[in-house]
Scaffold this motif. Structure first.
Motif, mmCIF file in Angstrom:
data_model
loop_
_atom_site.group_PDB
_atom_site.id
_atom_site.type_symbol
_atom_site.label_atom_id
_atom_site.label_comp_id
_atom_site.label_asym_id
_atom_site.label_seq_id
_atom_site.Cartn_x
_atom_site.Cartn_y
_atom_site.Cartn_z
ATOM 1 N N ILE A 27 78.882 25.322 31.175
ATOM 2 C CA ILE A 27 77.791 25.591 30.247
ATOM 3 C C ILE A 27 78.165 26.721 29.302
ATOM 4 O O ILE A 27 78.651 27.772 29.732
ATOM 5 C CB ILE A 27 76.494 25.945 31.008
ATOM 6 C CG1 ILE A 27 76.145 24.820 31.975
ATOM 7 C CG2 ILE A 27 75.343 26.178 30.036
ATOM 8 C CD1 ILE A 27 75.971 23.463 31.319
ATOM 9 N N ASP B 15 74.069 29.098 25.414
ATOM 10 C CA ASP B 15 72.934 28.398 26.028
ATOM 11 C C ASP B 15 72.311 29.243 27.134
ATOM 12 O O ASP B 15 71.078 29.352 27.245
ATOM 13 C CB ASP B 15 73.395 27.052 26.587
ATOM 14 C CG ASP B 15 72.269 26.288 27.270
ATOM 15 O OD1 ASP B 15 72.188 26.339 28.504
ATOM 16 O OD2 ASP B 15 71.457 25.651 26.561
ATOM 17 N N ARG C 193 68.540 30.927 27.106
ATOM 18 C CA ARG C 193 67.565 30.640 28.164
ATOM 19 C C ARG C 193 67.059 31.924 28.827
ATOM 20 O O ARG C 193 65.913 31.986 29.281
ATOM 21 C CB ARG C 193 68.183 29.729 29.226
ATOM 22 C CG ARG C 193 68.379 28.286 28.790
ATOM 23 C CD ARG C 193 69.077 27.473 29.876
ATOM 24 N NE ARG C 193 69.231 26.091 29.480
ATOM 25 C CZ ARG C 193 68.312 25.139 29.655
ATOM 26 N NH1 ARG C 193 67.170 25.457 30.246
ATOM 27 N NH2 ARG C 193 68.522 23.901 29.263
ATOM 28 N N THR D 263 68.180 28.600 35.489
ATOM 29 C CA THR D 263 68.461 27.489 36.404
ATOM 30 C C THR D 263 67.641 26.246 36.091
ATOM 31 O O THR D 263 67.744 25.240 36.790
ATOM 32 C CB THR D 263 68.227 27.899 37.878
ATOM 33 O OG1 THR D 263 66.898 28.412 38.032
ATOM 34 C CG2 THR D 263 69.235 28.937 38.326
ATOM 35 N N GLU D 264 66.844 26.293 35.034
ATOM 36 C CA GLU D 264 66.220 25.062 34.563
ATOM 37 C C GLU D 264 67.287 24.098 34.046
ATOM 38 O O GLU D 264 67.051 22.896 33.950
ATOM 39 C CB GLU D 264 65.184 25.366 33.473
ATOM 40 C CG GLU D 264 63.876 25.912 34.034
ATOM 41 C CD GLU D 264 62.803 26.037 32.960
ATOM 42 O OE1 GLU D 264 63.123 26.508 31.862
ATOM 43 O OE2 GLU D 264 61.663 25.638 33.234
ATOM 44 N N ASN D 265 68.449 24.648 33.697
ATOM 45 C CA ASN D 265 69.602 23.805 33.402
ATOM 46 C C ASN D 265 70.197 23.378 34.745
ATOM 47 O O ASN D 265 70.669 24.219 35.511
ATOM 48 C CB ASN D 265 70.643 24.581 32.595
ATOM 49 C CG ASN D 265 71.824 23.714 32.182
ATOM 50 O OD1 ASN D 265 72.258 22.834 32.917
ATOM 51 N ND2 ASN D 265 72.351 23.960 30.997
ATOM 52 N N TYR E 97 72.897 22.278 35.725
ATOM 53 C CA TYR E 97 74.276 22.669 35.995
ATOM 54 C C TYR E 97 74.373 24.068 36.595
ATOM 55 O O TYR E 97 75.392 24.419 37.188
ATOM 56 C CB TYR E 97 75.105 22.625 34.700
ATOM 57 C CG TYR E 97 75.716 21.278 34.401
ATOM 58 C CD1 TYR E 97 76.870 20.859 35.053
ATOM 59 C CD2 TYR E 97 75.139 20.427 33.472
ATOM 60 C CE1 TYR E 97 77.438 19.624 34.775
ATOM 61 C CE2 TYR E 97 75.701 19.186 33.187
ATOM 62 C CZ TYR E 97 76.863 18.788 33.846
ATOM 63 O OH TYR E 97 77.417 17.569 33.569
ATOM 64 N N GLU F 215 77.965 27.607 38.902
ATOM 65 C CA GLU F 215 77.684 26.300 38.313
ATOM 66 C C GLU F 215 77.878 25.176 39.336
ATOM 67 O O GLU F 215 78.710 25.268 40.237
ATOM 68 C CB GLU F 215 78.605 26.044 37.121
ATOM 69 C CG GLU F 215 78.377 26.970 35.949
ATOM 70 C CD GLU F 215 79.348 26.718 34.819
ATOM 71 O OE1 GLU F 215 78.919 26.716 33.661
ATOM 72 O OE2 GLU F 215 80.560 26.534 35.102
ATOM 73 N N GLU G 9 72.844 15.466 34.229
ATOM 74 C CA GLU G 9 72.566 15.074 32.849
ATOM 75 C C GLU G 9 72.624 13.558 32.715
ATOM 76 O O GLU G 9 73.142 12.851 33.582
ATOM 77 C CB GLU G 9 73.552 15.719 31.874
ATOM 78 C CG GLU G 9 75.002 15.298 32.065
ATOM 79 C CD GLU G 9 75.918 15.859 30.996
ATOM 80 O OE1 GLU G 9 75.551 15.779 29.801
ATOM 81 O OE2 GLU G 9 77.004 16.363 31.356
#
Length: 249
Positions: A55, A59, A63, A84-86, A88, A108, A132
């Motif tokens: 990532i 980004d 965030r 951690t809403e992502n 990854y 990650e 994803e």
């Protein structure tokens, strides 16, 4: 007698004065510290991200929403939740660098599998967490996963709620992550938990159940890497105790 009383009164007054002075200085010191702590000098202006290989740092920083926040008043739990809403990003740790810097250290999740669907391709980690959705897997070195019936296709959730399938996928996925050979495992089929199989090109690896998976896969790699066997199409059967059986087709 009067002198003693007067002396007592004077001492009492001096104590009261000292007490007031102490309280005043405590109050003054507290207000001063509070003002200093809220000074723009401590507003976060420098953010670095560490340990991210997948990532982009921009980004993660975006965030975090940390720029301009006071370094003393950041909420680690809140920042971690946002980052951690992502899917990854698995873990987040913040380190203050005074007077106005922050280091964001992340752990990650690694993409291991992909699942084809009529509406796209889902990328998963070894635990079958959906990282994803993509149109293709160009540029990614992943193993196709088949034989699993999805119970969810939302990014950030797990592909299946079947704990046995998740356990088997996790065990295989960890071995795929640790694979140091140049053998490319193209597919893993989990449709039957007692008749698991994988594909390496046109060679089918018959694994049986999920016991001793590491030994089974190492035996398969050994046979595939042995040029004297010349196995490029056929199967390797390691589903039983004993020496593996292989056949060229």
């Amino acid at each position: 007698m009067n002198n003693e009383i007067n002396e007592y009164i004077k001492k009492h007054k001096r104590k009261k004065v000292r007490k007031k002075l102490v309280l005043f200085f405590i109050f003054f010191f507290s207000i001063t510290i509070l003002i200093l702590l809220k000074a723009p000098f401590f507003n976060i202006a420098d953010i670095k991200v560490e340990n991210n290989k997948i990532i982009d740092s921009k980004d993660i920083i975006s965030r975090s929403e940390l720029f301009g926040k006071n370094i003393f008043y950041i909420n680690q739990k809140d920042v971690s939740y946002k980052i951690t809403e992502n899917p990854y990003i698995e873990q987040v740790n913040l380190k203050r660098v005074f007077p106005n810097g922050i280091i964001i250290n992340v752990v990650e999740r690694k993409a291991v599998y992909f699942v084809k669907s009529s509406d796209g391709i889902y990328v998963l980690n070894h635990e079958l967490k959906i990282l994803e959705k993509r149109a293709s897997i160009d540029g990614l070195n992943l193993t196709e996963l088949t034989g699993v019936s999805p119970t969810s296709t939302d990014v950030g959730t797990y592909l299946t709620s079947d704990e046995k399938i998740k356990r088997i996928a996790t065990n295989i996925g960890k071995l795929l992550e640790e694979n140091k050979s140049d053998v490319k495992f193209n597919l893993a089929n989990l449709e039957s938990t007692t008749s698991l199989y994988m594909l390496v090109g046109d060679v089918k690896l018959l694994l049986g159940n999920d016991e001793n998976l590491e030994t089974k896969l190492n035996n398969c790699i050994g046979i595939l890497k042995d040029s004297s066997k010349g196995l490029t199409k056929g199967y390797i059967d390691v589903s039983f105790n004993g020496d593996p059986v292989y056949k060229n087709e």
